[in-house]
Design a protein around this motif. Structure first.
Motif, PDB file in Angstrom:
ATOM      1  N   THR A 165       0.834  -1.207   0.000  1.00 42.11           N
ATOM      2  CA  THR A 165       0.000   0.000   0.000  1.00 42.11           C
ATOM      3  C   THR A 165       0.867   1.255   0.000  1.00 42.11           C
ATOM      4  O   THR A 165       0.598   2.202  -0.739  1.00 42.11           O
ATOM      5  CB  THR A 165      -0.933   0.003   1.223  1.00 42.11           C
ATOM      6  N   LYS A 195      -8.742  -2.266  -5.434  1.00 40.87           N
ATOM      7  CA  LYS A 195      -8.383  -3.461  -4.661  1.00 40.87           C
ATOM      8  C   LYS A 195      -9.629  -4.321  -4.567  1.00 40.87           C
ATOM      9  O   LYS A 195     -10.705  -3.831  -4.238  1.00 40.87           O
ATOM     10  CB  LYS A 195      -7.876  -3.044  -3.272  1.00 40.87           C
ATOM     11  N   ASP A 252      -6.227   0.687   3.231  1.00 43.88           N
ATOM     12  CA  ASP A 252      -5.301   0.717   2.086  1.00 43.88           C
ATOM     13  C   ASP A 252      -5.784   1.710   1.034  1.00 43.88           C
ATOM     14  O   ASP A 252      -5.029   2.566   0.564  1.00 43.88           O
ATOM     15  CB  ASP A 252      -5.223  -0.669   1.413  1.00 43.88           C
ATOM     16  N   GLU A 288      -4.059  -3.266  -6.294  1.00 46.13           N
ATOM     17  CA  GLU A 288      -3.270  -3.847  -5.202  1.00 46.13           C
ATOM     18  C   GLU A 288      -3.835  -5.196  -4.799  1.00 46.13           C
ATOM     19  O   GLU A 288      -5.049  -5.361  -4.665  1.00 46.13           O
ATOM     20  CB  GLU A 288      -3.267  -2.914  -3.981  1.00 46.13           C
TER      21      GLU A 288
HETATM   22 MG   LIG Z   1      -2.002  -3.105   1.668  1.00 50.17          MG
END
Ligand SMILES: [Mg+2]
Ligand SMILES: Nc1ncnc2c1ncn2[C@@H]1O[C@H](COP(=O)(O)OP(=O)(O)OP(=O)(O)O)[C@@H](O)[C@H]1O
Length: 228
Positions: A17, A38, A56, A117
């Motif tokens: 992150t 994400k 995040d 991510e």
């Molecule tokens: Mg993360």
């Protein structure tokens, strides 16, 4: 449809992150239309109204000044700080991968450079129930993404990076580069780590991130070239 890069790491808490925040900021500040997505986040805290806060996504949103809304940033938010497959089982909210694909494609439609991510390391179970067994690498492969591996610059990283790259290669998932986090310039072991992982994996270390860094030491055009 925008270009995309998937950020994985050698494990949880390695700095995906933190590094992603700097990557997205680097592109955003250079004038690229850069976004973040994400699929599943666990370990979310509760806000004042009891709502789940995806740390995040909020970190990257803030660092890169994206001004994006939570539903556009993350598809599934779990409170328990355990692997997504377990958090999903315990909260009876299994991941619907058709929704993930829809959300991902919508994010890719909004941005020219989308950074996605991962959760944990590349072998992170996302769903493991009576109906489906899906691991993060299955999702990366299904979405057809290239990857960047975030790793610690220090002791133990040769094993962790080479294993991660070999696994991605075995799954025929492209690896575009490695980012060394918690880097200490001039440290002889860390310099050897970089040389060794490059020679053993054949993947370049594209950036070094030090503790507390507020920007990435990488040219935005070179970073953009890693997206496909
Ligand atoms: Mg993360
Ligand atoms: N270069 C850095 N400088 C300062 N703090 C850092 C740095 N890298 C990571 N951290 C801190 O270390 C912690 C873990 O990093 P981070 O949340 O980025 O890991 P992660 O790999 O994204 O974890 P997860 O698997 O939970 O998504 C965070 O508190 C983060 O702020």
């Amino acid at each position: 449809m925008g270009k995309c890069l998937f950020i994985t790491g050698t494990g949880t808490d390695i700095g995906k992150t933190y590094v992603t925040g700097l990557l997205v900021k680097c592109l955003h500040d250079a004038g690229y239309k850069a976004g973040y997505y994400k699929a599943a986040l666990s370990g979310a805290e509760r806000g004042a109204k009891g709502e789940l806060l995806p740390g995040d996504a909020l970190h990257v949103n803030e660092t890169a000044q994206l001004g994006e809304t939570i539903p556009h940033l993350v598809s599934y938010i779990y409170e328990e700080a355990v692997s997504p497959h377990l958090a999903a089982l315990r909260s009876h909210q299994p991941i619907d991968f058709q929704k993930v694909r829809r959300d991902f494609e919508a994010a890719r439609g909004r941005y020219d450079y989308l950074t996605m991510e991962g959760s944990g390391g590349i072998i992170c179970p996302l769903r493991w129930d009576a109906e489906q067994h899906v691991v993060l690498d299955d999702l990366v492969k299904a979405l057809g993404l290239g990857t960047l591996v975030v790793a610690d610059a220090g002791l133990g990283t040769i094993n962790a990076v080479v294993l991660t790259v070999e696994h991605l290669r075995a799954r025929e998932i492209p690896v575009r580069g490695i980012v060394f986090n918690h880097s200490h310039p001039g440290d002889f072991m860390e310099e050897d780590n970089a040389k060794m992982v490059e020679e053993m994996s054949g993947v370049p270390v594209v950036a070094y991130v030090r503790d507390g860094d507020r920007s990435l030491r990488l040219d935005a055009a070179k970073l953009a070239a890693l997206y496909d």
